[in-house]
Write a protein that holds these residues in place. Structure first.
Motif, PDB file in Angstrom:
ATOM      1  N   VAL A  67       1.178  -8.679   6.950  1.00  0.00           N
ATOM      2  CA  VAL A  67       2.434  -7.955   7.323  1.00  0.00           C
ATOM      3  C   VAL A  67       2.371  -6.882   6.376  1.00  0.00           C
ATOM      4  N   LEU A  68       2.265  -5.582   6.915  1.00  0.00           N
ATOM      5  CA  LEU A  68       1.920  -4.442   5.986  1.00  0.00           C
ATOM      6  C   LEU A  68       3.516  -3.936   5.424  1.00  0.00           C
ATOM      7  N   PHE A  69       3.543  -3.847   3.966  1.00  0.00           N
ATOM      8  CA  PHE A  69       4.515  -3.578   3.447  1.00  0.00           C
ATOM      9  C   PHE A  69       4.178  -2.166   2.956  1.00  0.00           C
ATOM     10  N   ILE A  70       5.327  -0.964   3.382  1.00  0.00           N
ATOM     11  CA  ILE A  70       5.045   0.295   3.072  1.00  0.00           C
ATOM     12  C   ILE A  70       6.055   0.978   2.180  1.00  0.00           C
ATOM     13  N   GLY A  71       5.841   1.571   1.163  1.00  0.00           N
ATOM     14  CA  GLY A  71       6.951   2.256   0.460  1.00  0.00           C
ATOM     15  C   GLY A  71       7.181   1.495  -0.810  1.00  0.00           C
ATOM     16  N   ASN A  72       7.978   2.099  -1.558  1.00  0.00           N
ATOM     17  CA  ASN A  72       8.456   1.583  -2.900  1.00  0.00           C
ATOM     18  C   ASN A  72      10.034   1.683  -2.911  1.00  0.00           C
ATOM     19  N   GLU A  96      -2.345  -2.596   2.006  1.00  0.00           N
ATOM     20  CA  GLU A  96      -3.120  -1.827   2.853  1.00  0.00           C
ATOM     21  C   GLU A  96      -3.198  -2.164   4.294  1.00  0.00           C
ATOM     22  N   LEU A  97      -3.529  -1.121   5.036  1.00  0.00           N
ATOM     23  CA  LEU A  97      -3.562  -1.477   6.472  1.00  0.00           C
ATOM     24  C   LEU A  97      -5.178  -1.773   6.738  1.00  0.00           C
ATOM     25  N   GLN A  98      -5.614  -2.925   6.761  1.00  0.00           N
ATOM     26  CA  GLN A  98      -6.602  -3.322   7.306  1.00  0.00           C
ATOM     27  C   GLN A  98      -6.581  -5.024   7.728  1.00  0.00           C
ATOM     28  N   GLY A  99      -7.472  -5.215   8.503  1.00  0.00           N
ATOM     29  CA  GLY A  99      -7.414  -6.556   9.100  1.00  0.00           C
ATOM     30  C   GLY A  99      -6.492  -6.818  10.423  1.00  0.00           C
TER      31      GLY A  99
END
Length: 132
Positions: A39-44, A71-74
């Motif tokens: 699960v990608l977490f974006i932002g702070n 990071e967006l991978q996998g």
């Protein structure tokens, strides 16, 4: 909501999440390969409330057998985004990642739309299994 004056709370939450991530084990899938869905977490997170909720959601993803990543991978299942990212008032780097996530056809879910203490489900996640 109050703005975080120092990074102390954010650092503590980050360390707590990192410790939880270490405990994540990949699960076997068809073909016998071990694959960890992420699960990608974006932002702070920018407020105390958001940092607290962000940390709880990250911990919850680990409990669901998923790996929180930055990071967006996998094999990414979806993205969880901060309020600023959801509102479009984020850094240009975060906006670019959101565009890449959407180009893959993945959902971007605002962090406040996930209730980690309830029965929340992420799209595409496998249901929990129980032993017979």
């Amino acid at each position: 909501m109050s703005t975080i004056a120092s990074t102390t709370l954010a650092e503590v939450a980050s360390e707590w999440c990192t410790e939880a991530e270490i405990q994540v084990q990949p699960s076997a899938v068809a073909g016998g390969r071990n694959v960890m869905r992420s699960v990608l977490f974006i932002g702070n997170p920018s407020t105390v409330t958001e940092v607290t909720h962000w940390a709880a959601v990250r911990h919850w993803t680990v409990e669901q057998g998923l790996k929180p990543v930055r990071e967006l991978q996998g094999d990414v299942l979806c993205a969880i985004v901060t309020e600023a990212v959801a509102d479009g008032t984020c850094a240009s780097a975060d906006a670019a990642v959101v565009q890449r996530v959407r180009a893959r056809g993945l959902d971007c879910i605002p962090v406040y739309d996930i209730e980690p203490w309830g029965t929340a489900r992420l799209p595409g996640a496998l249901p929990p299994t129980s032993a017979p």
